[in-house]
Design an enzyme around this catalytic site. Structure first.
Site: not given
Ligand code: C5P
Length: 283
Positions: A11, A136
């Site tokens: 993406k 994502d």
């Molecule tokens: O959800 P995921 O593990 O992919 O997110 C990785 C990091 O990105 C999270 O630990 C957070 O620090 C940050 N994040 C965030 N807000 C979001 C998505 C991700 O702060 N909406």
């Protein structure tokens, strides 16, 4: 059927806006996401073993791999009796690039498990399971041209955007997503994307309007060590891109092109300096 191979598409963020930090530490986002033709191939095979084996090049195939997490979440959330699995991932999408490489593999694993074991499951249910695996993943389950809000799980499918050609270039350094989010909390984000304008331009299939509104709020919080992002953007513009931006939390940078000849020329040019350069198109 005991085995299936699916493409897992990368993406790009046509826009990325941060609306605020939430009580749970995540951030409320507003992003226009677009699938591109660059993809991994994910093969899922049901086995008689009682374990999940994941082979993914140099990457660990243990529980830290989002593909394995997705398989486990799929079994837990659907109540389907867990099966032995062999997951083979042929990687092409660059890692730590902001292109959802790990998330899209996870989404492909869930699509494969649905096709093999539970064809009645709705895509909505797969997206909900995906939200537990990573922010994502719901978008990657759905794909296409999509407005993603909140943590990334509130999805609105948009009209398919016009078929831009894309050159993506990943510099050698990577950017930590949590560090970048933390950094964004500590500085004033002065500029934000015109998301409404972007939605309107997509609705109208307005190539110039879309190009004018490509914007990633994270570019404002890059450090002096990360300015190569701006060098690549400049090169892409010089080579004829109608728009450029960093995608997600980087470090990959993309340029949009309306003419495939120009895109190819830009690809060959940048490829001389950056090994991780890719030519693709919107899908
Ligand atoms: O959800 P995921 O593990 O992919 O997110 C990785 C990091 O990105 C999270 O630990 C957070 O620090 C940050 N994040 C965030 N807000 C979001 C998505 C991700 O702060 N909406």
């Amino acid at each position: 059927m005991t085995t299936i191979t699916l493409p897992a598409y990368a993406k790009l963020n046509l826009t990325l806006d941060i609306l605020g930090r939430r009580a749970d530490g995540y951030h409320d986002l507003c992003m226009v996401m677009q699938s591109i033709s660059l993809h991994d191939d994910v093969t899922v095979t049901l086995t008689d073993a009682d374990s999940i084996v994941c082979r993914c090049g140099m990457l660990p195939g243990d529980d830290s791999n989002l593909a394995v997490k997705a398989a486990k979440a799929f079994f837990t959330e659907t109540g389907i009796v867990p099966r032995g699995l062999l997951i083979d991932i042929e990687k092409r999408i660059p890692m730590q690039a902001g292109m959802a490489g790990g998330s899209t593999d996870a989404a492909a694993v869930m699509h494969a498990l649905r096709a093999l074991l539970a064809p009645e499951l709705t895509t909505q249910k797969l997206e909900a399971i995906g939200a537990q695996v990573g922010s994502d993943v719901p978008y990657c389950v759905r794909g296409g041209t999509v407005l993603a809000e909140r943590r990334g799980e509130k999805l609105t499918t948009l009209n398919a955007a016009p078929r831009f050609r894309v050159v993506v270039c990943k510099p050698d350094f990577s950017i930590s997503t949590p560090v970048l989010f933390n950094h964004s909390d500590s500085v004033a984000l002065l500029d934000h994307p015109d998301t409404d304008g972007m939605l309107h331009a997509i609705e109208e299939r307005d190539v110039l309007g879309i190009s004018a509104r490509v914007f990633n709020v994270f570019e404002q919080v890059l450090t002096d060590e990360q300015t190569e992002v701006f060098d690549i953007k400049d090169q892409l513009i010089t080579l004829g891109a109608s728009a450029t931006a960093m995608t997600g939390s980087g470090s990959a940078v993309f340029g949009l092109f309306t003419e495939s000849g120009q895109a190819q020329l830009a690809f060959h040019n940048l490829r001389q300096h950056y090994q991780q350069t890719y030519l693709a198109e919107f899908i």
